[in-house]
Design a protein around this motif. Sequence first.
Motif, mmCIF file in Angstrom:
data_model
loop_
_atom_site.group_PDB
_atom_site.id
_atom_site.type_symbol
_atom_site.label_atom_id
_atom_site.label_comp_id
_atom_site.label_asym_id
_atom_site.label_seq_id
_atom_site.Cartn_x
_atom_site.Cartn_y
_atom_site.Cartn_z
ATOM 1 N N VAL A 64 0.843 -1.207 0.000
ATOM 2 C CA VAL A 64 0.000 0.000 0.000
ATOM 3 C C VAL A 64 0.871 1.248 0.000
ATOM 4 O O VAL A 64 0.622 2.198 -0.742
ATOM 5 C CB VAL A 64 -0.961 -0.016 1.215
ATOM 6 N N ARG A 114 -8.893 6.606 -3.414
ATOM 7 C CA ARG A 114 -8.855 5.151 -3.210
ATOM 8 C C ARG A 114 -8.786 4.798 -1.734
ATOM 9 O O ARG A 114 -9.387 3.840 -1.283
ATOM 10 C CB ARG A 114 -7.659 4.546 -3.944
ATOM 11 N N GLN A 165 -12.150 5.111 -0.163
ATOM 12 C CA GLN A 165 -12.994 3.968 -0.509
ATOM 13 C C GLN A 165 -12.588 2.738 0.297
ATOM 14 O O GLN A 165 -13.435 1.993 0.761
ATOM 15 C CB GLN A 165 -12.886 3.667 -2.007
ATOM 16 N N ALA A 166 -11.310 2.529 0.462
ATOM 17 C CA ALA A 166 -10.842 1.388 1.249
ATOM 18 C C ALA A 166 -11.183 1.561 2.725
ATOM 19 O O ALA A 166 -11.506 0.596 3.411
ATOM 20 C CB ALA A 166 -9.339 1.208 1.073
ATOM 21 N N GLU A 167 -11.123 2.796 3.211
ATOM 22 C CA GLU A 167 -11.461 3.050 4.618
ATOM 23 C C GLU A 167 -12.932 2.719 4.868
ATOM 24 O O GLU A 167 -13.281 2.176 5.906
ATOM 25 C CB GLU A 167 -11.170 4.504 4.976
ATOM 26 N N GLY A 198 -14.450 0.426 3.490
ATOM 27 C CA GLY A 198 -14.497 -1.032 3.523
ATOM 28 C C GLY A 198 -13.862 -1.609 4.772
ATOM 29 O O GLY A 198 -13.868 -2.806 4.974
ATOM 30 N N THR A 220 -10.504 -1.097 5.846
ATOM 31 C CA THR A 220 -9.074 -1.367 5.808
ATOM 32 C C THR A 220 -8.360 -0.323 6.654
ATOM 33 O O THR A 220 -8.263 0.831 6.276
ATOM 34 C CB THR A 220 -8.548 -1.321 4.357
ATOM 35 N N VAL A 240 -4.735 1.273 5.250
ATOM 36 C CA VAL A 240 -4.886 2.323 4.258
ATOM 37 C C VAL A 240 -5.474 3.561 4.907
ATOM 38 O O VAL A 240 -5.077 4.675 4.593
ATOM 39 C CB VAL A 240 -5.767 1.839 3.084
#
Length: 155
Positions: free
Chosen positions: A98, A113, A116-118, A120, A122, A125
């Motif tokens: 990452v 990005r 968006q990952a946060e 989800g 993660t 990230v």
Amino acid sequence: MNPTPSPSPLDVIVHAAPAADWQVWAAFAPLIAAVIAAAIAFAALWQRRRADNRAEWWRRAQWALDASISDQPTRAELGQQAINILGKSKLATPEDGVLLKIGTEDPLEAADRARQAEAGGTIVVADRVDAVLTRVDAAEATSDNEGDTSDDTGR
């Protein structure tokens, strides 16, 4: 001359008790110590080899990061390809992959990005989002507002 008389043979009978448990274990003590020493040496060599490999991986990652931001398109592309390969290495942790990507991407795309990952879940990230957003905010603060002729007083 008389020969010297030889002694008559004696029968010797030895009555031995069975060995105690500690005596049996004591007989194996050197073997047990050698096995423990070998295990410690193996673990130390394995750890050192892993650390050396990680250090070499990081040296290559630094080169790839420097190459990926080069002004020469061929070198930049080669650096990006090296980052992709290094990110898939057994030596790279997921966080390393990452970080390599964020270090070479456009800050705004990386922040999008990461958001968006946060969402989800993660966490790794999400920790890097703050660093990217700080760079983006710093860049916005130093910009000239792209043609805006008003000053900060609102005039």
